[in-house]
Design an enzyme around this catalytic site. Sequence first.
Site, short mmCIF file in Angstrom:
data_model
loop_
_atom_site.label_atom_id
_atom_site.label_comp_id
_atom_site.label_asym_id
_atom_site.label_seq_id
_atom_site.Cartn_x
_atom_site.Cartn_y
_atom_site.Cartn_z
N HIS A 92 0.86 -1.19 0.00
CA HIS A 92 0.00 0.00 0.00
C HIS A 92 0.89 1.23 0.00
O HIS A 92 1.86 1.31 0.76
CB HIS A 92 -0.92 0.03 1.23
CG HIS A 92 -2.06 0.99 1.11
ND1 HIS A 92 -1.88 2.36 1.14
CD2 HIS A 92 -3.39 0.78 0.94
CE1 HIS A 92 -3.06 2.95 0.99
NE2 HIS A 92 -3.99 2.01 0.87
N PRO A 182 8.94 21.61 9.00
CA PRO A 182 10.15 21.80 8.17
C PRO A 182 9.90 21.45 6.71
O PRO A 182 8.98 20.70 6.39
CB PRO A 182 11.16 20.85 8.82
CG PRO A 182 10.32 19.80 9.47
CD PRO A 182 9.09 20.50 9.96
N SER A 186 12.35 13.80 7.36
CA SER A 186 13.27 12.80 7.88
C SER A 186 12.99 11.46 7.18
O SER A 186 11.83 11.10 6.94
CB SER A 186 13.07 12.64 9.39
OG SER A 186 13.62 11.43 9.85
#
Length: 301
Positions: A92, A182, A186
């Site tokens: 998925h 931001p 990450s």
Amino acid sequence: MKSLLACCKVYISESRNISSLESIERAVKIFPEVVIVNKFTDDAYNRVGYTLVSQLPMEEASTGSNPLKNAVFDMVKEALRTIDLQVQRGSHPRLGVVDHICFHPLSLASLNQVASVAKSVAINIGQNLEVPTYLYGAAHEEGRTLDSLRRELGYFRPNSQGKEWAGSLELEAQTVKPDVGPSKASKSTGVVVIGATKWVDNYNIPIQSTDLGPVKRISRLVSGRGGGLDSVQAMALAHGEKSTEVACNLLDPVKVNADQVQRRVEELAAREGLTAGKGYFTDFPQVEIIERYVEGVKEGA
């Protein structure tokens, strides 16, 4: 139930890490006003969806006293702490550890009220957890749709060989600026997408084939974007080793319901020489969700 009720669906990109899911669920139990009315686990997709319901406070819905907002934030915090997108894989698509959060009004609540909660949750996640966060629907100032946002972010393109999404996504190369948080994601967390819409039904139809090509054609022709059924979104996904699914979002179930989608997929599958199985919902209907919430509140009293 004559009160301001909000429903929130939280989709986590993990279903096999039991200790992580238990930790995420414990985060909700701190808030007795919030009830998990459904947990839908799909190991083939390596994905779990939680459906939460709570009353909204009578005052401004974005205040700090909102238990639903706080419960969702704590769930996200636990998910990011215990799951690493870099080692996650499944069939998925996903944009992050917490792939998608959507708010829907129930009972007497308005779309604007749940949109206010969605925006408040997004601010908390983006600023406090430092995760790029994107808004859609009534939570976005221009009403951007979920599918258009996902398309811009590369959601529908598998990032590994075969039919799976594996590891982190190269989202830092994207030009879509987050609404909060931001600009760079990450690799271990990815991004979060949060929206507010009217009720959406999720309905998946299995196709007895492992060939994604014809199922992609079926998905395109059944969807509104492909000239099919209005208010229906659909995509083809591998589901296990022996089947594929037409995974559908029914954006206006009153206008186009699951029976209509089922019949259309069966017709299109027959043209491809394939057999469509009986579809299934990944959640309960609105009325039953409210009933389960009421029962959950009684049990917790």
